[in-house]
Scaffold this active site. Structure first.
Site, PDB file in Angstrom:
ATOM      1  N   ASN A 149       0.853  -1.196   0.000  1.00 38.79           N
ATOM      2  CA  ASN A 149       0.000   0.000   0.000  1.00 38.79           C
ATOM      3  C   ASN A 149       0.881   1.236   0.000  1.00 38.79           C
ATOM      4  O   ASN A 149       1.772   1.366   0.857  1.00 38.79           O
ATOM      5  CB  ASN A 149      -0.878   0.034   1.263  1.00 38.79           C
ATOM      6  N   GLU A 150       0.674   2.098  -0.941  1.00 37.15           N
ATOM      7  CA  GLU A 150       1.406   3.368  -0.978  1.00 37.15           C
ATOM      8  C   GLU A 150       2.857   3.195  -0.541  1.00 37.15           C
ATOM      9  O   GLU A 150       3.309   3.765   0.458  1.00 37.15           O
ATOM     10  CB  GLU A 150       0.699   4.411  -0.106  1.00 37.15           C
ATOM     11  N   GLU A 311      -7.944   5.197  -4.107  1.00 38.48           N
ATOM     12  CA  GLU A 311      -8.456   5.858  -2.905  1.00 38.48           C
ATOM     13  C   GLU A 311      -8.669   7.333  -3.162  1.00 38.48           C
ATOM     14  O   GLU A 311      -7.827   7.980  -3.782  1.00 38.48           O
ATOM     15  CB  GLU A 311      -7.441   5.794  -1.750  1.00 38.48           C
TER      16      GLU A 311
HETATM   17  C1  GAL Z   1      -3.856   6.699   2.452  1.00 39.59           C
HETATM   18  C2  GAL Z   1      -3.689   5.255   2.897  1.00 39.59           C
HETATM   19  C3  GAL Z   1      -4.943   4.719   3.544  1.00 39.59           C
HETATM   20  C4  GAL Z   1      -5.477   5.694   4.533  1.00 39.59           C
HETATM   21  C5  GAL Z   1      -5.709   7.019   3.839  1.00 39.59           C
HETATM   22  C6  GAL Z   1      -6.287   8.074   4.732  1.00 39.59           C
HETATM   23  O1  GAL Z   1      -2.642   7.349   2.311  1.00 39.59           O
HETATM   24  O2  GAL Z   1      -3.344   4.439   1.818  1.00 39.59           O
HETATM   25  O3  GAL Z   1      -4.646   3.485   4.162  1.00 39.59           O
HETATM   26  O4  GAL Z   1      -4.551   5.855   5.557  1.00 39.59           O
HETATM   27  O5  GAL Z   1      -4.483   7.500   3.366  1.00 39.59           O
HETATM   28  O6  GAL Z   1      -6.440   9.284   4.033  1.00 39.59           O
END
Ligand code: GAL
Length: 666
Positions: A149-150, A311
């Protein structure tokens, strides 16, 4: 390769069922239907639930959730679960925790707490990915694999001894021997000459400025190291789960520049990214324009193909000092702006707002207040819109303007010891992009090395570091007929951050027909006037024309009378140069002239504040119109608005805050 669901714009988000009692899971699937959710990303942070003890796996709960989702017709982007190792991992292998620039080892207790160079981490991550692939490769719900993830969000750079060792290996590979490293790093300066590899270190905290090329190489090394981690998991998935696309979610938003995504993108089966609108104090910052830029950049990385937004947020995030909620309508505008810029998938973090934990105040599709809420209603409306936009899936965004964006140049531009620390790589790219967006012109944000032949305009903003190949490609585009616009602090250094001699901007001097002798950076608040009435801040240059025509001159300050903006005719095209940070009105006016010279016209007439982007499948064209203002706005376009099903023609009014997607051949 199995198709990621394509019968509609995919809508969904991160699903973390392990945070909820199992009786909620069936309710979740039912609610997903109500909302029009078609996919979820599952298991991203589930390692400690999948492998609660070393080598002991618990898949029962995941089997059940996957079964429920499949029965409910929800496609799954299944994570390998390797984003965050469990407490037992860091307890058993404490030296896998990352180390900061001052040599402090970080503690577990948050997420992504692992050193990018740790082989032990890679082995455990790959082992879990292998278990997942063996168990679920033929599960009918699994439509995509989601690795980690990221990457790099929290654990780059790490400065531990293991990274030091790995860095030396990486450098040996890049430079061949110590002699070449000494040349590349210019170690004749400040007595930094290395005589043995053990002496070479990461750019840890030093007395004063460190070696810039060492720092630059460390960014490259960090990006490559994490990429190798991704590839290790991906290869297992490709081997054990053939035909299912694999991705990892990038962060192509403006405040994240840890990884060179141009090197990562070719390793993805589908390019995916995350995007959050953030509050920035810079008066020139425009959240919506930044969102569009991120989309154009992601599309560039995807080679123009549709990409997946993994996301974004339905409303507020929880990681800024103050986290404003999205006013009614912004959710739809933000989401459809991503689609306009090339996304075929709209994911959110996260499905159900957590009750506890570090992100409990982050918005979600199902808020704490439940289903009877603004957010859930807006998500359901978006769900309907995604179905109505099914025919857009697979189409490409139309653009005649390219803007070069390079992570290497960004890293180099941000190094210490520069003429002005106020020069930030993203400033001018965003200025130009914002001016074009306001004028209804779509821009492809592309990496150097992209074929520029199809573009009528090529923008080269603050490309401080630039290879000869890139400079040659830009010059070739101008010769072939493009209008090229280069701005200050471009083409200054080569790939090892050595200045190109003979006058700035070395790599583009000949193309531009100018020669800059000296930089004249401006102090904060200082403004220069140009003789066309425009103004410049941040930067100015003592330059002379060597073939170029003066387009505007400095009207005051120490460079009074000297050229500020120039234009050099080059065979079929021209090369423009801008030596200061122009105000936005001046940028608009200048770009209008550049566009006119290139014969680039806005595709649709729409009032100021209406974003216009077109997608096409070669036969049909869809025009996205997003009214970001609080006033009804006039638009001239005929066709069918897919979002309402109604035909429109002549001049019509797009309501304040509304979105229309008009198919023109109707
Ligand atoms: C992203 C991350 C997610 C969550 C989200 C909150 O950077 O991948 O898991 O933390 O931010 O904004």
């Amino acid at each position: 390769m199995r198709d990621w669901p394509s019968d509609r714009i995919a809508l969904g988000g991160d699903y973390n069922p392990e945070q909820w009692p199992s009786h909620v899971w069936a309710q979740d699937v039912a609610l997903m239907h109500t909302a029009g959710v078609s996919f979820v990303s599952l298991g991203i942070f589930s390692w400690s639930w999948l492998e609660p003890e070393p080598g002991r796996f618990e898949f029962g709960w995941l089997d059940e959730v996957l079964g429920l989702l499949h029965d409910g017709g929800i496609a799954v982007d299944l994570a390998t679960g390797t984003a965050s190792p469990p407490p037992w991992f860091s307890h058993k292998y404490p030296d896998t925790l990352p180390v900061d620039v001052d040599g402090r080892r970080l503690w577990p207790g948050s997420r992504q707490a692992w050193c990018p160079s740790s082989q032990v981490f890679t082995e455990h991550a790959v082992a879990l990915a292998e278990q997942m692939a063996r168990r679920y490769h033929d599960h009918p719900a699994v439509a995509m694999w989601h690795v980690s993830n990221e990457y790099g969000c929290h654990n780059l750079p790490c400065y531990c001894d293991r990274c030091a060792e790995a860095f030396r290996t990486w450098l040996l590979d890049r430079y061949g021997d110590l002699e070449a490293l000494n040349t590349g790093w210019a170690t004749a300066f400040w007595s930094q000459r290395y005589t043995a590899w053990e002496q070479v270190l990461p750019p840890r905290a030093t007395t004063t400025f460190g070696n810039p090329t060492q720092a630059l190489d460390y960014w490259r090394f960090g990006s490559d190291t994490l990429l190798a981690q991704f590839v290790a998991e991906r290869d297992v998935l490709h081997r054990l789960s053939p035909g299912i696309p694999v991705t990892t979610n990038f962060m192509t938003l403006d405040h994240f520049r840890m990884l060179d995504y141009a090197r990562w993108a070719p390793e993805q089966d589908i390019v995916s990214t995350d995007h959050y609108v953030v509050q920035v104090e810079d008066p020139r910052h425009d959240q919506q324009a930044e969102l569009s830029f991120a989309g154009d950049l992601t599309r560039g990385l995807a080679g123009g193909r549709p990409w997946a937004l993994m996301e974004h947020s339905t409303s507020a995030v929880n990681w800024q000092p103050v986290n404003p909620a999205k006013p009614p309508g912004q959710l739809l505008r933000d989401s459809l702006a991503h689609v306009a810029h090339g996304a075929d998938t709209l994911g959110f973090f996260q499905w159900r707002a957590s009750r506890a934990g570090a992100e409990k105040f982050h918005s979600a599709l199902v808020p704490h207040a439940g289903q009877d809420t603004k957010v859930f209603r807006e998500i359901s409306d978006l769900g309907e819109a995604c179905a109505r936009l099914a025919e857009v899936v697979g189409s490409r965004v139309l653009a005649e303007v390219a803007l070069l964006w390079d992570y290497d140049a960004a890293w180099a531009c941000g190094l210490q010891g520069h003429p002005s620390s106020a020069i930030e790589y993203g400033q001018v790219p965003h200025d130009l992009h914002r001016a074009l967006r306001a004028a209804g012109i779509t821009v492809d944000v592309v990496a150097p090395g992209t074929d520029l032949a199809a573009y009528k305009v090529v923008l080269v903003p603050t490309l401080y570091l630039c290879s000869q190949d890139t400079a040659d490609a830009v010059a070739a585009a101008a010769r072939a007929g493009a209008q090229v616009l280069v701005t200050y602090f471009s083409g200054i250094v080569d790939e090892v951050d050595h200045v190109r001699l003979g006058g700035y901007p070395g790599a583009f001097r000949e193309l531009l027909g100018i020669r800059v002798e000296e930089f004249f950076p401006l102090l904060p608040g200082q403004t220069l006037t140009l003789d066309d009435g425009s103004s410049g801040t941040l930067w100015s240059e003592l330059m002379r024309c060597e073939g170029a025509q003066v387009h505007a001159s400095y009207a005051d300050g120490p460079l009074q009378g000297g050229p500020a903006v120039t234009r050099n005719p080059v065979e079929a095209g021209a090369a423009w140069y801008v030596s200061t940070r122009l105000d936005q009105t001046a940028n608009r006016a200048l770009l209008e002239q550049v566009l006119a010279a290139a014969d680039v016209r806005r595709p649709v007439a729409a009032a100021e504040g209406v974003e216009v982007v077109q997608r096409s499948d070669g036969t049909r064209t869809w025009t996205f119109l997003i009214n970001h203002t609080d006033r009804d706005a006039e638009v001239s376009l005929a066709g069918r608005n897919l979002l309402t099903g109604r035909t429109v023609s002549g001049r019509w009014s797009l309501a304040a805050g509304a979105v229309a997607v008009v198919r023109e051949d109707d």
